[in-house]
Design a protein around this motif. Structure first.
Motif, mmCIF file in Angstrom:
data_model
loop_
_atom_site.group_PDB
_atom_site.id
_atom_site.type_symbol
_atom_site.label_atom_id
_atom_site.label_comp_id
_atom_site.label_asym_id
_atom_site.label_seq_id
_atom_site.Cartn_x
_atom_site.Cartn_y
_atom_site.Cartn_z
ATOM 1 N N ALA A 90 0.640 -1.121 0.148
ATOM 2 C CA ALA A 90 0.034 -0.004 -0.138
ATOM 3 C C ALA A 90 0.943 1.236 0.119
ATOM 4 C CB ALA A 90 -0.762 0.002 1.333
ATOM 5 N N VAL A 91 2.059 1.183 0.657
ATOM 6 C CA VAL A 91 3.006 2.519 0.868
ATOM 7 C C VAL A 91 3.490 2.720 -0.501
ATOM 8 C CG1 VAL A 91 5.065 3.095 1.685
ATOM 9 C CG2 VAL A 91 3.225 2.393 3.189
ATOM 10 N N ARG A 92 3.717 1.631 -1.083
ATOM 11 C CA ARG A 92 4.671 1.685 -2.434
ATOM 12 C C ARG A 92 3.623 2.087 -3.498
ATOM 13 N NH1 ARG A 92 6.118 -2.759 -4.991
ATOM 14 N NH2 ARG A 92 4.929 -4.123 -3.610
ATOM 15 N N LEU A 93 2.249 1.692 -3.295
ATOM 16 C CA LEU A 93 1.315 2.099 -4.613
ATOM 17 C C LEU A 93 1.105 3.435 -4.167
ATOM 18 C CD1 LEU A 93 -0.624 1.326 -6.598
ATOM 19 C CD2 LEU A 93 -2.440 0.832 -4.909
ATOM 20 N N ALA A 94 1.007 4.140 -3.113
ATOM 21 C CA ALA A 94 0.733 5.695 -2.878
ATOM 22 C C ALA A 94 1.791 6.131 -3.407
ATOM 23 C CB ALA A 94 0.516 5.780 -1.318
ATOM 24 N N ARG A 95 2.892 5.804 -3.209
ATOM 25 C CA ARG A 95 4.227 6.521 -3.789
ATOM 26 C C ARG A 95 3.991 6.580 -5.399
ATOM 27 N NH1 ARG A 95 8.217 4.604 0.813
ATOM 28 N NH2 ARG A 95 7.736 6.256 2.459
ATOM 29 N N ALA A 96 3.784 5.511 -5.582
ATOM 30 C CA ALA A 96 3.928 5.107 -7.501
ATOM 31 C C ALA A 96 2.665 6.188 -7.953
ATOM 32 C CB ALA A 96 3.518 3.703 -7.376
ATOM 33 N N VAL A 97 1.492 5.897 -7.385
ATOM 34 C CA VAL A 97 0.620 6.711 -8.221
ATOM 35 C C VAL A 97 0.729 8.293 -8.101
ATOM 36 C CG1 VAL A 97 -1.164 5.019 -7.940
ATOM 37 C CG2 VAL A 97 -1.085 6.698 -6.098
ATOM 38 N N LYS A 98 1.423 8.543 -6.997
ATOM 39 C CA LYS A 98 1.853 10.147 -6.856
ATOM 40 C C LYS A 98 2.700 10.547 -8.110
ATOM 41 C CE LYS A 98 4.100 13.746 -4.350
ATOM 42 N NZ LYS A 98 4.807 14.159 -3.090
ATOM 43 N N SER A 99 3.646 9.638 -8.281
ATOM 44 C CA SER A 99 4.722 9.688 -9.352
ATOM 45 C C SER A 99 4.074 9.818 -10.565
ATOM 46 C CB SER A 99 5.631 8.823 -9.103
ATOM 47 O OG SER A 99 5.309 7.411 -9.845
ATOM 48 N N VAL A 100 2.900 9.340 -10.973
ATOM 49 C CA VAL A 100 2.283 9.613 -12.340
ATOM 50 C C VAL A 100 1.134 10.574 -12.227
ATOM 51 C CG1 VAL A 100 2.824 7.232 -13.047
ATOM 52 C CG2 VAL A 100 0.895 7.611 -11.731
ATOM 53 N N GLY A 101 0.964 11.334 -11.154
ATOM 54 C CA GLY A 101 0.162 12.451 -11.313
ATOM 55 C C GLY A 101 -1.085 12.370 -10.331
ATOM 56 N N ALA A 102 -1.234 11.460 -9.449
ATOM 57 C CA ALA A 102 -2.468 11.546 -8.569
ATOM 58 C C ALA A 102 -2.411 12.730 -7.819
ATOM 59 C CB ALA A 102 -2.254 10.302 -7.830
ATOM 60 N N ARG A 103 -3.548 13.252 -7.564
ATOM 61 C CA ARG A 103 -3.455 14.484 -6.550
ATOM 62 C C ARG A 103 -4.129 14.494 -5.429
ATOM 63 N NH1 ARG A 103 -6.196 18.518 -10.855
ATOM 64 N NH2 ARG A 103 -6.400 19.713 -9.048
ATOM 65 N N GLY A 104 -4.409 13.220 -4.869
ATOM 66 C CA GLY A 104 -5.001 12.819 -3.730
ATOM 67 C C GLY A 104 -5.069 11.015 -3.475
ATOM 68 N N LEU A 105 -5.380 10.493 -2.369
ATOM 69 C CA LEU A 105 -5.328 9.398 -2.061
ATOM 70 C C LEU A 105 -6.636 8.868 -1.486
ATOM 71 C CD1 LEU A 105 -1.817 8.508 -1.034
ATOM 72 C CD2 LEU A 105 -2.749 8.359 -3.297
ATOM 73 N N MET A 106 -7.180 7.906 -1.510
ATOM 74 C CA MET A 106 -8.265 7.219 -0.861
ATOM 75 C C MET A 106 -7.976 6.079 0.125
ATOM 76 S SD MET A 106 -12.288 6.053 -1.611
ATOM 77 C CE MET A 106 -11.881 4.588 -2.954
#
Length: 301
Positions: A90-106
């Motif tokens: 989950a931590v790796r996914l949070a960082r990975a989606v930020k790197s491709v432009g996600a602007r928030g997380l659920m």
């Protein structure tokens, strides 16, 4: 973007479309997202339960977020769900989606392993603290067997300024008042169950993580606006028409049913990933009766 505006409005829990070969249909995903935004949706939430995240590989999840970010640009935020079998992933996914432009997380509780607050909080802290992105905490005790109580939300909110909102899906409308009682205006409240949207807005919610919006975006935005601005009285006519469809969001086969609605209104297909299978037999006939009635009586907005 501050918590004053990030989480307000209709944010579709977008379905994951599959092509005939079983792969993610990125072309339709992009087109679908643009249709939702054009209808007035204020964000896109991929990789949730409705997005069949549990059946998606890590790289598929990142690719989905990348496609959506490219599709909607700066118009609205893409806010992926972060859920996995392990905290590390989950931590790796949070960082990975930020790197491709996600602007928030659920942020969801961990899949499968339901436990006590000591462990749930440790997982939440790790994921919320993994990035500086604004976070929506997702409470769905029915699906995840973990109930995050208002006092526990307050504990996390005191520790993490980037925790800005909570998606409340306990099914108990009294929980909205309980959260406000403990947290005041610290967290933005969002409704997470389609058939509680009008009630939730009346209790102080300001956003809706919506399901049937995938098939009926214009009607969903209109219903939200009517209920937000005028309460139940203003929204009643549209809500009465919509409720039989909205109730499809709160049953075990909600993914299959919502995709069936999408296929009937030509906004997607029914394909799902196993172990899910398209509904059939009497269950399908009952769903189609609801769907066909709604189509035949679709209100002119």
């Amino acid at each position: 973007m501050s918590n004053a505006s990030f989480w307000k409005g209709v944010l579709p829990a977008i379905t994951t479309p599959f092509s005939e070969d079983g792969n993610v249909d990125h072309a339709f995903l992009a087109r679908h997202a643009r249709i939702l935004v054009e209808a007035g949706c204020t964000g896109i939430v991929p990789l949730g339960s409705l997005g069949e995240a549990a059946t998606l590989a890590f790289d598929e999840k990142v690719a989905i977020v990348k496609t959506l970010v490219e599709a909607v640009g700066d118009q609205v935020p893409v806010v992926p769900g972060i859920a996995s079998l392990s905290t590390d992933e989950a931590v790796r996914l949070a960082r990975a989606v930020k790197s491709v432009g996600a602007r928030g997380l659920m942020v969801l509780p961990v899949y499968v392993y339901s436990t006590d607050w000591h462990e749930v909080a440790a997982h939440a802290r790790a994921v919320i603290g993994a990035t500086d992105l604004p976070v929506l905490l997702y409470n769905n005790p029915v699906a995840y067997k973990t109930d995050i109580l208002p006092a526990q939300m307050a504990e996390l909110a005191a520790e993490f300024p980037n925790l800005q909102a909570v998606k409340e899906s306990s099914g108990d409308v009294r929980r909205f008042a309980a959260i406000k009682e403990v947290l005041g205006e610290r967290l933005v409240l969002l409704v997470g169950m389609d058939d509680a949207i009008v009630e939730g807005l009346c209790m102080g919610a300001e956003g809706w993580i919506a399901g049937l919006v995938n098939a009926y975006p214009v009607e969903s935005v209109k219903l939200f606006e009517q209920a937000r601005d005028g309460g139940y009285a203003a929204a009643r006519a549209l809500y009465d028409w919509f409720l039989p469809l909205l109730r499809l969001d709160t049953v075990p086969k909600f993914v299959q049913l919502i995709k069936l609605v999408q296929s009937k209104v030509d906004l997607g297909n029914e394909r799902v990933r196993a172990p899910r299978l398209p509904v059939f037999g009497a269950e399908r006939e009952a769903a189609l009766k609801v769907i066909d009635h709604a189509i035949a009586n679709r209100p002119k907005l």
